[in-house]
Design a protein around this motif. Sequence first.
Motif, PDB file in Angstrom:
ATOM      1  N   MET A 132      -4.264  11.631  -1.800  1.00  0.00           N
ATOM      2  CA  MET A 132      -5.052  12.585  -1.013  1.00  0.00           C
ATOM      3  C   MET A 132      -5.352  13.833  -1.838  1.00  0.00           C
ATOM      4  SD  MET A 132      -6.476  12.485   1.904  1.00  0.00           S
ATOM      5  CE  MET A 132      -5.580  11.307   2.900  1.00  0.00           C
ATOM      6  N   SER A 133      -6.606  13.980  -2.215  1.00  0.00           N
ATOM      7  CA  SER A 133      -7.045  15.185  -2.915  1.00  0.00           C
ATOM      8  C   SER A 133      -7.729  16.091  -1.885  1.00  0.00           C
ATOM      9  CB  SER A 133      -7.971  14.806  -4.072  1.00  0.00           C
ATOM     10  OG  SER A 133      -8.380  15.961  -4.759  1.00  0.00           O
ATOM     11  N   SER A 134      -8.776  16.770  -2.296  1.00  0.00           N
ATOM     12  CA  SER A 134      -9.505  17.664  -1.391  1.00  0.00           C
ATOM     13  C   SER A 134     -10.786  18.104  -2.088  1.00  0.00           C
ATOM     14  CB  SER A 134      -8.652  18.914  -1.097  1.00  0.00           C
ATOM     15  OG  SER A 134      -9.451  19.943  -0.544  1.00  0.00           O
ATOM     16  N   ILE A 178       0.845  -1.203   0.000  1.00  0.00           N
ATOM     17  CA  ILE A 178       0.000   0.000   0.000  1.00  0.00           C
ATOM     18  C   ILE A 178       0.879   1.252   0.000  1.00  0.00           C
ATOM     19  CG2 ILE A 178      -1.660   1.338   1.379  1.00  0.00           C
ATOM     20  CD1 ILE A 178      -2.500  -1.399   2.671  1.00  0.00           C
ATOM     21  N   LEU A 179       0.513   2.201  -0.842  1.00  0.00           N
ATOM     22  CA  LEU A 179       1.122   3.536  -0.787  1.00  0.00           C
ATOM     23  C   LEU A 179       0.008   4.554  -0.565  1.00  0.00           C
ATOM     24  CD1 LEU A 179       3.286   5.786  -1.301  1.00  0.00           C
ATOM     25  CD2 LEU A 179       2.659   5.624  -3.735  1.00  0.00           C
ATOM     26  N   VAL A 180       0.151   5.387   0.446  1.00  0.00           N
ATOM     27  CA  VAL A 180      -0.784   6.502   0.641  1.00  0.00           C
ATOM     28  C   VAL A 180      -0.025   7.797   0.387  1.00  0.00           C
ATOM     29  CG1 VAL A 180      -2.392   7.658   2.200  1.00  0.00           C
ATOM     30  CG2 VAL A 180      -2.068   5.173   2.374  1.00  0.00           C
ATOM     31  N   ASN A 181      -0.362   8.476  -0.687  1.00  0.00           N
ATOM     32  CA  ASN A 181       0.244   9.768  -1.030  1.00  0.00           C
ATOM     33  C   ASN A 181      -0.523  10.860  -0.305  1.00  0.00           C
ATOM     34  OD1 ASN A 181       2.429   9.296  -2.908  1.00  0.00           O
ATOM     35  ND2 ASN A 181       0.871   8.530  -4.327  1.00  0.00           N
ATOM     36  N   ASN A 182      -0.066  11.149   0.914  1.00  0.00           N
ATOM     37  CA  ASN A 182      -0.809  12.072   1.774  1.00  0.00           C
ATOM     38  C   ASN A 182      -0.099  13.406   1.992  1.00  0.00           C
ATOM     39  OD1 ASN A 182      -2.651  12.730   4.275  1.00  0.00           O
ATOM     40  ND2 ASN A 182      -0.550  12.765   5.057  1.00  0.00           N
TER      41      ASN A 182
END
Length: 274
Positions: free
Chosen positions: A166-168, A81-85
Amino acid sequence: MQRLVGKSALITGAARGLGAAIARRFVDEGATVIINDLNLDAAQATAEDLGGHGVAADVSDPDSVANMFAQVREIAPNLDILVNNAGISGMEGRNDVAQRVEQMVERAHKAATGELTDEDYDDATVQTTNDEWRRMLGVHVDGTFYCAREALKIMNAQKHGAILNMSSIIGTFGRGGGTAYAAAKAAILGFTRSLAHEVVSRNIRVNAIAPGWIETDMTAPLGPMQSLIASQVPMNRFGEPDDIAWAAVYLCSDEAKYMTGQVISPNGGWYMSQ
Ligand SMILES: NC(=O)c1ccc[n+]([C@@H]2O[C@H](COP(=O)([O-])OP(=O)(O)OC[C@H]3O[C@@H](n4cnc5c(N)ncnc54)[C@H](O)[C@@H]3O)[C@@H](O)[C@H]2O)c1
């Protein structure tokens, strides 16, 4: 439940805020977590607290990301898993934040009382410097690309993985005064959808979260604007980091095995539906 048992996850910008909340839930669900942040001490402090590993890298720097992945490969050769936060608001290190917030509050009051004139404007875009623009896109867009590219070198070969970006809500809904942030967060959504197509045949899922207003160090400088913003949220409050962490657990677990190229938006009803 133990939805992530046996999984390893790299979470960027996870020394605090949403990244740390995601890491905490991942650990609770059985994952091995690698906490990235700019500052090694901060990353390691959170990692020690959670029982994970801390690594430093500036995600906007491709060499720094490549070095980090050399360490990641040693800790987790089969990264799942990669979370680009990792992210910035653009307010970091500015000495005019309080003044800008005061102006925002004043404009909001004038708008509410019908006193807004064509002299009341926020010239944020005209005042944005080249460096500020580049930094915003560098951390969010370049960082997401550099980390995904390195992660895919592992995931493509093993033919499984989950990438979460992670967008917004600002990336879809927009907001005055934040064009660089909105451009970066919208770009992340396009990247997410296109990459999801590209790697779907290798059993790699790519999704995004578009949080609404969440209480973290990033939104703390909004000070008196917070209650005005909260009053526009149907749930009448900011969200908690855990509201995002649970969405991350879902999207990165096998429970979301039919989800790719999707955006989940925990936002208290601020922006309804996609
Ligand atoms: N808080 C909100 O309301 C909100 C809403 C929507 C989206 N987001 C996004 O969620 C993510 C996390 O936000 P947060 O509220 O936890 O912010 P935060 O400021 O509390 O935490 C961000 C973390 O990212 C790290 N970071 C910044 N630049 C980095 C870089 N170049 N390389 C590595 N790490 C870096 C910071 O050091 C910090 O630890 C960001 O992408 C943000 O844009 C936040």
